[in-house]
Structure formats: structure tokens, C-alpha cells
Design an enzyme around this catalytic site. Structure first.
Site, PDB file in Angstrom:
ATOM      1  N   HIS A 142      -7.002  76.845  46.873  1.00  0.00           N
ATOM      2  CA  HIS A 142      -8.445  76.966  46.649  1.00  0.00           C
ATOM      3  C   HIS A 142      -9.261  76.119  47.628  1.00  0.00           C
ATOM      4  O   HIS A 142     -10.467  76.307  47.751  1.00  0.00           O
ATOM      5  CB  HIS A 142      -8.797  76.634  45.191  1.00  0.00           C
ATOM      6  CG  HIS A 142      -8.737  75.191  44.817  1.00  0.00           C
ATOM      7  ND1 HIS A 142      -7.720  74.658  44.062  1.00  0.00           N
ATOM      8  CD2 HIS A 142      -9.577  74.157  45.068  1.00  0.00           C
ATOM      9  CE1 HIS A 142      -7.941  73.370  43.857  1.00  0.00           C
ATOM     10  NE2 HIS A 142      -9.063  73.042  44.462  1.00  0.00           N
ATOM     11  N   ASP A 172      -1.327  77.937  43.482  1.00  0.00           N
ATOM     12  CA  ASP A 172      -2.437  77.252  44.152  1.00  0.00           C
ATOM     13  C   ASP A 172      -1.950  76.350  45.278  1.00  0.00           C
ATOM     14  O   ASP A 172      -2.418  75.224  45.435  1.00  0.00           O
ATOM     15  CB  ASP A 172      -3.275  76.455  43.152  1.00  0.00           C
ATOM     16  CG  ASP A 172      -4.654  76.092  43.713  1.00  0.00           C
ATOM     17  OD1 ASP A 172      -5.074  76.729  44.695  1.00  0.00           O
ATOM     18  OD2 ASP A 172      -5.294  75.176  43.182  1.00  0.00           O
ATOM     19  N   ASN A 245     -10.475  65.695  46.111  1.00  0.00           N
ATOM     20  CA  ASN A 245      -9.081  65.242  46.056  1.00  0.00           C
ATOM     21  C   ASN A 245      -8.090  66.397  46.056  1.00  0.00           C
ATOM     22  O   ASN A 245      -6.881  66.175  46.164  1.00  0.00           O
ATOM     23  CB  ASN A 245      -8.839  64.391  44.813  1.00  0.00           C
ATOM     24  CG  ASN A 245      -9.151  62.929  45.020  1.00  0.00           C
ATOM     25  OD1 ASN A 245     -10.144  62.425  44.501  1.00  0.00           O
ATOM     26  ND2 ASN A 245      -8.333  62.239  45.789  1.00  0.00           N
ATOM     27  N   SER A 246      -8.580  67.627  45.884  1.00  0.00           N
ATOM     28  CA  SER A 246      -7.685  68.788  45.838  1.00  0.00           C
ATOM     29  C   SER A 246      -6.760  68.815  47.041  1.00  0.00           C
ATOM     30  O   SER A 246      -7.195  68.716  48.184  1.00  0.00           O
ATOM     31  CB  SER A 246      -8.484  70.086  45.822  1.00  0.00           C
ATOM     32  OG  SER A 246      -8.832  70.455  44.536  1.00  0.00           O
ATOM     33  N   GLY A 302      10.064  92.616  33.918  1.00  0.00           N
ATOM     34  CA  GLY A 302       9.350  93.761  33.350  1.00  0.00           C
ATOM     35  C   GLY A 302       9.198  93.727  31.857  1.00  0.00           C
ATOM     36  O   GLY A 302       9.302  94.760  31.191  1.00  0.00           O
TER      37      GLY A 302
END
Length: 513
Positions: A142, A172, A245-246, A302
Site C-alpha cells: 500500500h 500487503d 512507518n508502513s 476450492g
């Protein structure tokens, strides 16, 4: 083209309300404010720790040596993306959405620019860390999502344009590469499985775009599921992490990366001591595959699964709530070919125990497509093994929303006093009243009393009961008989397979309660 910062609302899809607080994912990739930044200083109380008797776990006199060792490999990540007016990022002033000033400024811009859409550049700031002297950098997806330009800045101020090697939105994570004339400082991966609740950790990053900053704390909890994806398994830490800080690392006391800072819970967007880091043992396998292939291939079984609740466990014969209960099976899936059935409980995958529902998706995803796997399952009260060939995960289908209509008259129906329900066979009139197709089998719920135990399980008129325990049902009298027998037994739990809008799920009705 003009450059202006994007307001926080431009990343609102990554914002989830949690009670009165808020869970920020994209918010950790700091978007510089347009007018001013409110600086909030919070005093942190001294912590009185009880010595556990382990000498190396006492509080260090200083973290300075550790900080000096690891910070040269932690970088600031800045990225830019093109946005149109509809994103709200064209405003040079950060007006709240819906504000009268927003309308005023739009009118002014239309007068000046003829109302034509313009493209603008929105900037985002985050963190990352170098894992290889050759210039490979790990950060959050992100932080760089949809970016046109990415720059990595080292602590000494040296800037490098960064090339995107690959991303994995499900975890992420993103991998970048910079070209340097000399080997760059790097940090090694650690073993997040060895990180214990109470262990000291250090977070390093770029909060609010201020540059390299160091905070310390402890591992507050493990295996946190914050409902951001199918592979949630976060470390919770109380080392202060904030917007910006990501993508920064969480270190253990030996300077190994045990987590990647990704999200916080906060009522204001600032640190309140509840932060989440992707565990290194999850991240390093993803990063290794991104480095090798540029993308991630995951295994696919599945099935749709449910958590085994205490009532369900009692009803299906488990001594404790564990495993993943199979609710639906894709007809063209590996599970269907392996003869897995709704109602089976997956207890282990290739020898690894499935203690909670969310364990199974991670285990299957980590399996190589095309490989053989062994499932330990519980079926009809007996354990058995099933062999399955793992498929390749495809993009998920969008799940249908529950917008069922409670209206309609399916006839008088049959009363079940034990269940507090009016039930009806699937006659043509009932199918028409509840919009049920000819393929649907079972008994439809016509009405429920306020104190019905089915209400507690979220059932409503229009839902179809397909099975009670191991028995398919087609008549209301069958359900009434089975419910009365269950209530008199030493295990007064009725396990039902229920169909709503064409999707099956299991519930456990505790008749004694």
C-alpha cells in the site's frame, strides 16, 4: 502538471472502523498534509517488568548499539501517482469531504479552468529496509500501490530511483530494487516463530515523513487476525508506529527482522500502542518468490469453510472446537475431485494441524500448485485421510450480498415448538414466495418466534434447511422429529446445513440453551 498532496480520504478503502477506534492500513503510508501538521506529544509511562529468571530478557541499559547497527539499512520510500479530480487529490487545500469550502473551491476552479478534468500528482511516504547489499528493498504494497515513480532515500541522504520487482496485495508486501555503485547496508531476516509475547522489539521507520526514527516496545500478542485478508497472522507490538512507518522493520534484540510494520488501531491515526507487523516467516517466503518470479502463485483447494464453534464441535462429535468445517465445494475444484464433502472437518493438512479455520487457507496457499497433499478429516464422527492434488489459486469471485426478502406467503406451514419456527415443504407456492429455484432442496423457514434459537444463529424466513446432522430433510415433520429427539438426548445440539441465496453454511443450534 501540478503537484499536490492527496488528502487521507483518497485512501479510504483501506480504512476500517473498529468500535470507536479505527484500523489504518493505507494510513501508515503517510500523505503529507497541505496546511499544517498537528504534533501530538504523548508521555509514555515507565514499565515495571517482573524478572522471569531469564538473564538475557532483562531490560537493556540502552538500545543505542542496536539502533546504530540496523538503521543504516532502513530507508524512506517516497512514491507518486497520477490522480484525477474525482479522487479529491486535486485540491491544494485539504478541505473535509462534503465541506461547503470544497464546493466553493470547485466553483472557483471551474471558473478559472473551464471545468476540465486535470491530472495531478499525489505523493505518499513510507518506509522500507534493504535485505540484500545488491539493493533489494522490502516495503508494504500500500506504500507504492499505483505509483508511477518510487524513490528510496538512505539515512545518509542518498537517493535512488527504485524499480518495482513485484507485489503481493494479499499479504500487503512489495519488493523493490535500486542500482548502487557499491554494496548497500542490509539486515537479515529473523525467525518470527521464536518471537514470544513479552520479548523486546525495536521498530524503525519514517513517521509523518520526519525521517529515520526508532521506537521500542514488546511483542504484545501473536497471530492477530484483523480481517484485512485471508492470510492475516500479525504480530501485535506496542512500539510506537505511526503514519509513514508502513513497510519499516521490527527488529529483535539481535538485529534480525521479525516483522514488517503494516497497520495500527487508533481513534485518531496516531499511535496508541496497538500496532501490527507482518511476521518475517510469512514475509520472507513471499519476498523470495517475488524476487524469483515477480509474482505469487498460490495453491487452491476450492472450498468454503467455517469456524468450528463449541456448539458445532459438540454436534459433530469433536472433543474441542478445532479444524475447518467445509460448507461449500466448487464443483470443478480439486476438493470435488478428491471427494471432499460439505460437513467434513479438515483437522490437518500435510501433517500440519488445523486448529482454527484461518489456518487452512494459509497452509493450502503455501502448497505448490500441482503437488499432492494429504488431508486429515472428520466425517460422520470418524477420522480418515484424503489425498488431493492442489490447484492454482484464481482471482476470487465477489461474494453475493445477503439481501434476502423476508416477504411473501408460502402457506400455513408446520409449527415446530422446539425450534420456535414455522416450516414448509418446498411446494411451487413456497418456491415462488421465497424466490427459490427448482434445484433447491430441503425445508423452508416461513416464520420465526422472537425467542427461537434459530434467530440467535442469524436465520430468517426464506432460509432453507437442507440437512439435520447426516440426514437430508424434505418435510417439516422430519425436522420437528429430529429436533425433539436431540433435545431429549445427552447432546442437545442440532447441526443444520442451511441454504441462503444458493450458498450453504452450517449452524449449530443448542436446544438446551
Amino acid at each position: 502538471m501540478s503537484a499536490s498532496p492527496a488528502p487521507e480520504s483518497s485512501r479510504s478503502r483501506l480504512f476500517v472502523t473498529v468500535g470507536r477506534a479505527a484500523l489504518f492500513m493505507g494510513a501508515l503510508a503517510f500523505v503529507p498534509p497541505a496546511l499544517s501538521l498537528a504534533h501530538v506529544a504523548e508521555a509514555k509511562a515507565d514499565q515495571n517488568l517482573t524478572n522471569s529468571g531469564v538473564a538475557d530478557q532483562t531490560r537493556p541499559a540502552s538500545f543505542a548499539d542496536l539502533a546504530a547497527k540496523v538503521t543504516p539499512a532502513v530507508v524512506n520510500i517516497s512514491s507518486s501517482r497520477k490522480v484525477a479530480e474525482s479522487d479529491g487529490a486535486e485540491m491544494p487545500f485539504n478541505f473535509p469531504k462534503g465541506s461547503p469550502f470544497e464546493d466553493l473551491f470547485k466553483q472557483f476552479e471551474e471558473q478559472q479552468g473551464g471545468g476540465h478534468k486535470q491530472m495531478h500528482k499525489a505523493m505518499s511516504l513510507g518506509s522500507g529496509f534493504i535485505i540484500d547489499p545488491a539493493g533489494y528493498i522490502v516495503t508494504n504494497n500500500h506504500v507504492i500501490e499505483d505509483s508511477t515513480d518510487i524513490t528510496a532515500t538512505l539515512p545518509d541522504g542518498t537517493e535512488y530511483p527504485a524499480k518495482l520487482i513485484g507485489t503481493d496485495p494479499k499479504t500487503d508486501l512489495a519488493l523493490l530494487k535500486v542500482e548502487a555503485k557499491k554494496p548497500l547496508p542490509s539486515v537479515p531476516w529473523g525467525d518470527s516463530d521464536k518471537a514470544r509475547v513479552g520479548d523486546w522489539v525495536m521498530a524503525v521507520g519514517n513517521p509523518f515523513g520526519l525521517g529515520g526514527s526508532v521506537t521500542t516496545g514488546i511483542v504484545s500478542a501473536r497471530s492477530r487476525d484483523i480481517h484485512e485478508g485471508p492470510f492475516d497472522d500479525f504480530l501485535q507490538i506496542d512500539a510506537a508506529i505511526n503514519q509513514g512507518n508502513s513497510g519499516g522493520p521490527t527488529f529483535d534484540m539481535s538485529g534480525h527482522v521479525v516483522g514488517i510494520n503494516t497497520a495500527i488501531v487508533s481513534p485518531s491515526g496516531g499511535s496508541v500502542g496497538i500496532g501490527f507487523a507482518i511476521p518475517s516467516n510469512l514475509a520472507k517466503t513471499v519476498v523470495a518468490e517475488l524476487r524469483e518470479k515477480g509474482s505469487i502463485e498460490r495453491g487452491w483447494l476450492g472450498v468454503e469453510i467455517q469456524q468450528v464453534t463449541p456448539d458445532l464441535a459438540q454436534g459433530i462429535g469433536l472433543d474441542e472446537p478445532k479444524g475447518a468445517l467445509v460448507a461449500n465445494i466448487d464443483p470443478s475444484s480439486p476438493a470435488a475431485k478428491a471427494d471432499l464433502k460439505p460437513g467434513d472437518v479438515v483437522l490437518a493438512f500435510n501433517g500440519s494441524k488445523v486448529m482454527e479455520m484461518r489456518d487452512l487457507p494459509r497452509l493450502v496457499a503455501n502448497a505448490d500448485p500441482g503437488s499432492k497433499a494429504t488431508l486429515d478429516i472428520l466425517r460422520d464422527g470418524h477420522e480418515k485421510e484424503i489425498s488431493v492434488e492442489i490447484g492454482k489459486l484464481k482471482p476470487e469471485k465477489v461474494a453475493a450480498n445477503d439481501n434476502g426478502d423476508d416477504s411473501g406467503n408460502a402457506g400455513d406451514g408446520s409449527e415446530s415448538a422446539v425450534l420456535g419456527a414455522k416450516l414448509a415443504a418446498l411446494t411451487p407456492e413456497a418456491r415462488q414466495a421465497f424466490n427459490l429455484d427448482d434445484k433447491t432442496k430441503g425445508v423452508v423457514i416461513v416464520d420465526l418466534t422472537e425467542d427461537s434459537p434459530l434467530v440467535d444463529q442469524g436465520l430468517k424466513p426464506g432460509d432453507v434447511i437442507e440437512r439435520i446432522g447426516n440426514s437430508d430433510v424434505t418435510e417439516p415433520a422430519e425436522i420437528t422429529r429430529l429436533a425433539e429427539a436431540a433435545k431429549k438426548s445427552d447432546k442437545p445440539v442440532l447441526v443444520m446445513l442451511v441454504n441462503r441465496d444458493g450458498r450453504d453454511h452450517f449452524i449449530a443450534v443448542n436446544l438446551k440453551a
